[in-house]
Design a protein around this motif. Structure first.
Motif, short mmCIF file in Angstrom:
data_model
loop_
_atom_site.label_atom_id
_atom_site.label_comp_id
_atom_site.label_asym_id
_atom_site.label_seq_id
_atom_site.Cartn_x
_atom_site.Cartn_y
_atom_site.Cartn_z
N GLU A 99 0.70 -0.71 -0.13
CA GLU A 99 0.49 -0.22 0.05
C GLU A 99 1.15 1.33 0.15
O GLU A 99 1.69 0.74 0.68
CB GLU A 99 -0.89 0.03 1.36
CG GLU A 99 -1.41 1.82 1.64
CD GLU A 99 -2.42 1.27 0.53
OE1 GLU A 99 -1.99 2.98 -0.01
OE2 GLU A 99 -3.92 1.17 0.68
N ASP A 111 -2.89 -3.34 -2.64
CA ASP A 111 -3.42 -2.06 -3.31
C ASP A 111 -3.44 -2.17 -5.76
O ASP A 111 -2.59 -2.19 -5.80
CB ASP A 111 -2.62 -0.88 -3.05
CG ASP A 111 -3.60 0.39 -3.43
OD1 ASP A 111 -4.78 -0.08 -3.98
OD2 ASP A 111 -3.11 1.80 -2.97
N ILE A 112 -4.41 -2.44 -5.74
CA ILE A 112 -3.87 -2.30 -7.55
C ILE A 112 -3.23 -1.25 -7.60
O ILE A 112 -2.84 -1.31 -8.44
CB ILE A 112 -5.75 -2.18 -7.62
CG1 ILE A 112 -6.50 -3.51 -7.72
CG2 ILE A 112 -5.93 -2.24 -9.30
CD1 ILE A 112 -8.16 -4.18 -8.09
N VAL A 113 -3.74 0.21 -7.43
CA VAL A 113 -2.56 1.31 -7.86
C VAL A 113 -1.70 1.79 -7.21
O VAL A 113 -1.90 1.31 -5.70
CB VAL A 113 -3.50 2.52 -8.05
CG1 VAL A 113 -3.17 3.74 -8.46
CG2 VAL A 113 -4.97 2.16 -8.47
N TYR A 124 -7.13 -7.93 -3.72
CA TYR A 124 -6.70 -6.99 -4.07
C TYR A 124 -7.41 -5.89 -3.06
O TYR A 124 -8.27 -6.18 -2.27
CB TYR A 124 -6.90 -5.91 -5.44
CG TYR A 124 -6.60 -7.12 -6.54
CD1 TYR A 124 -5.15 -6.51 -6.83
CD2 TYR A 124 -6.80 -8.19 -7.17
CE1 TYR A 124 -4.05 -6.99 -7.71
CE2 TYR A 124 -5.88 -8.54 -8.39
CZ TYR A 124 -5.05 -8.42 -8.54
OH TYR A 124 -3.74 -8.42 -9.23
N THR A 148 -8.21 -1.88 -3.01
CA THR A 148 -8.97 -0.52 -3.90
C THR A 148 -10.33 -0.02 -3.94
O THR A 148 -10.31 -0.04 -2.43
CB THR A 148 -9.64 -1.02 -5.10
OG1 THR A 148 -9.45 -0.51 -6.24
CG2 THR A 148 -10.70 -2.49 -5.53
N TYR A 159 -11.61 -9.11 -3.36
CA TYR A 159 -10.71 -7.24 -3.28
C TYR A 159 -11.77 -6.80 -2.21
O TYR A 159 -13.13 -7.21 -1.56
CB TYR A 159 -12.00 -6.95 -4.57
CG TYR A 159 -11.57 -7.67 -5.93
CD1 TYR A 159 -10.47 -6.79 -6.70
CD2 TYR A 159 -12.31 -8.60 -6.32
CE1 TYR A 159 -10.72 -7.45 -8.00
CE2 TYR A 159 -11.84 -9.17 -7.51
CZ TYR A 159 -11.17 -8.76 -8.72
OH TYR A 159 -10.69 -8.95 -9.27
#
Length: 223
Positions: A10, A55-57, A81, A83, A102
């Motif tokens: 993260e 964290d996806i991003v 994941y 998000t 998720y």
């Protein structure tokens, strides 16, 4: 029962610290807090966790999906994941890495616990199936060791094979079929084929045939 070890990936430090406190409160052990794909991979190399919260991003050269794909392929560690929003295009891309869940931000204790428990259970169940396949692999290779024969090499041309196999030992031939779209046990099946090709000479009487049948890829060889 040993503590479940979890790696947090993260890039928001405050969120990462808050998540760490929640996990420890729930009884989990946090192996590391990382903020980039490169850091996450390096951390996994040092201490392999039981699960990764990703964290996806992520900032940097690798996003969370690319990092997850690398970790899954190399270490077979389940990924959940994290998000802040459910973008359809991003989720479609993430699905290709076969995540175990998720979790939407902000994190709720009940959602964290439920997702982690289910992910660990599913991953362990899948590992047991792979172990079952290893037993089948040993049985078939032992049968081949005990019976003389000779085989012609089959040409696979890049097809992927996996468990669960359907195996039928007939009077004259052994038949093995599998879902050719599943890649989970590909390496083990190739070991079986390599053993067959390595141990026996080639003759017209005994040969190996590999052929497609619908969604299955089939292997047939003489005893």
């Amino acid at each position: 029962m040993p503590e479940t070890k979890i790696l947090i990936v993260e890039d928001e430090k405050i969120l990462a610290m808050g998540l760490k406190k929640k996990l420890e409160k729930l009884g989990y052990s946090v192996t590391d807090l990382t903020s980039s794909g490169a850091e996450a991979i390096e951390s996994v190399k040092k201490v392999q966790p039981d699960l990764v919260l990703m964290d996806i991003v992520l900032k940097g050269a690798m996003d969370g999906i690319e990092t997850a794909e690398f970790i899954v392929n190399l270490y077979d560690i389940p990924i959940i994941y994290l998000t802040a929003y459910a973008d359809d295009e991003m989720l479609a891309k993430a699905e290709k890495t076969c995540p175990y869940g998720y979790i939407l931000k902000p994190y709720k204790d009940s959602e964290l616990k439920a997702n982690i428990k289910m992910a660990i259970y599913k991953h362990n169940a899948q590992k047991e199936k792979v172990m079952d396949f290893e037993d089948i692999y040993r049985e078939v290779t032992r049968f081949l060791d005990e019976n003389e024969g000779s085989f012609k090499e089959g040409v696979l041309d890049g097809e992927s094979l996996t468990w669960p196999f359907n195996i039928d030992i007939g009077l004259k031939n052994i038949y093995i079929s599998t879902d050719r779209n599943n890649k989970a046990a590909c390496s083990a099946f190739y070991r079986l084929l390599n053993d067959i090709a390595r141990k026996y000479a080639i003759s017209e009487e005994n040969n190996v045939v590999v052929y497609p049948r619908g969604d299955e890829l089939c292997l047939e060889f003489s005893k």
